[in-house]
Design a protein around this motif. Sequence first.
Motif, mmCIF file in Angstrom:
data_model
loop_
_atom_site.group_PDB
_atom_site.id
_atom_site.type_symbol
_atom_site.label_atom_id
_atom_site.label_comp_id
_atom_site.label_asym_id
_atom_site.label_seq_id
_atom_site.Cartn_x
_atom_site.Cartn_y
_atom_site.Cartn_z
ATOM 1 N N ALA A 24 -14.291 41.896 9.051
ATOM 2 C CA ALA A 24 -15.106 40.804 8.513
ATOM 3 C C ALA A 24 -14.778 40.548 7.048
ATOM 4 N N TRP A 25 -14.322 41.578 6.348
ATOM 5 C CA TRP A 25 -13.968 41.431 4.939
ATOM 6 C C TRP A 25 -12.780 40.486 4.726
ATOM 7 N N SER A 26 -12.058 40.169 5.805
ATOM 8 C CA SER A 26 -10.901 39.273 5.675
ATOM 9 C C SER A 26 -11.212 37.847 6.130
ATOM 10 N N LYS A 27 -12.491 37.555 6.377
ATOM 11 C CA LYS A 27 -12.861 36.207 6.803
ATOM 12 C C LYS A 27 -12.487 35.206 5.720
ATOM 13 N N PRO A 28 -11.729 34.159 6.074
ATOM 14 C CA PRO A 28 -11.267 33.225 5.040
ATOM 15 C C PRO A 28 -12.354 32.267 4.589
ATOM 16 N N ASP A 29 -12.305 31.905 3.309
ATOM 17 C CA ASP A 29 -13.158 30.832 2.837
ATOM 18 C C ASP A 29 -12.493 29.495 3.162
ATOM 19 N N GLU A 30 -13.084 28.400 2.725
ATOM 20 C CA GLU A 30 -12.575 27.078 3.085
ATOM 21 C C GLU A 30 -11.134 26.873 2.618
ATOM 22 N N GLU A 31 -10.834 27.325 1.403
ATOM 23 C CA GLU A 31 -9.486 27.141 0.847
ATOM 24 C C GLU A 31 -8.445 27.920 1.647
ATOM 25 N N LEU A 32 -8.743 29.171 1.951
ATOM 26 C CA LEU A 32 -7.791 29.998 2.684
ATOM 27 C C LEU A 32 -7.669 29.544 4.136
ATOM 28 N N PHE A 33 -8.766 29.105 4.714
ATOM 29 C CA PHE A 33 -8.728 28.618 6.095
ATOM 30 C C PHE A 33 -7.823 27.394 6.204
ATOM 31 N N ALA A 34 -7.892 26.503 5.221
ATOM 32 C CA ALA A 34 -7.017 25.331 5.210
ATOM 33 C C ALA A 34 -5.557 25.761 5.094
ATOM 34 N N PHE A 35 -5.302 26.809 4.334
ATOM 35 C CA PHE A 35 -3.938 27.298 4.143
ATOM 36 C C PHE A 35 -3.367 27.845 5.449
ATOM 37 N N VAL A 36 -4.132 28.684 6.153
ATOM 38 C CA VAL A 36 -3.612 29.259 7.395
ATOM 39 C C VAL A 36 -3.516 28.192 8.492
#
Length: 202
Positions: A24-36
């Motif tokens: 759970a500590w690696s759950k992406p925020d909005e910015e990182l989710f857009a990147f992946v």
Amino acid sequence: MRRVICSMGTSLDGYIVDADGEFAWSKPDEELFAFVTEEIRHVDAFVLGRRLYQTMLYWEDVDQLPGLSEAELVWARLWQALPKVVFSTTLTSVRGNTRLARRGLAEEIERLRAEPGDGDIAVGGAHLAAQAAELGVIDEYRIRVHPVLVGGGVPFFPRNERHVDLELKESRVFGSGVVYQRYRVTRQGPAARKPRDAGREA
């Protein structure tokens, strides 16, 4: 020839999941989710083990549920459309645009490399990625380092005492403190070790 990439998140001390199997500590925020999400747009095939396949089943029909964000809907549709190959000795059927592997890992990857197109081939799942690394078929490592120490668990890189030369091709720091690093594996021509085949994930 299509690149084989290994792209995963890790803790600062090098673990994909912690000792309790949590990530759970690696759950992406909005910015990182857009990147992946942008990264997966450039993937033409995804090779994965049973555990990751079962984790990602959530995305096979999540677009039917209410309350999803537009970003989540985009990811779900990209994942559903993506051809996937699952390695397992226990599964007898799979869902979606997915098939069970019929060959060894090296053979399946070579088959995917030979198919038309120039999109990447992603390898996912800790154990399968470790097998691919041992075979020497990974061309790029893409690591998202999260600002957390978890103290143990499943390592991103297996402790197999292999020496692999890498060239840093890209790096980026996100607002959350996650550091992205993209490394290309450098090989020394015909002297590089010839891959051998590996087994299947249960």
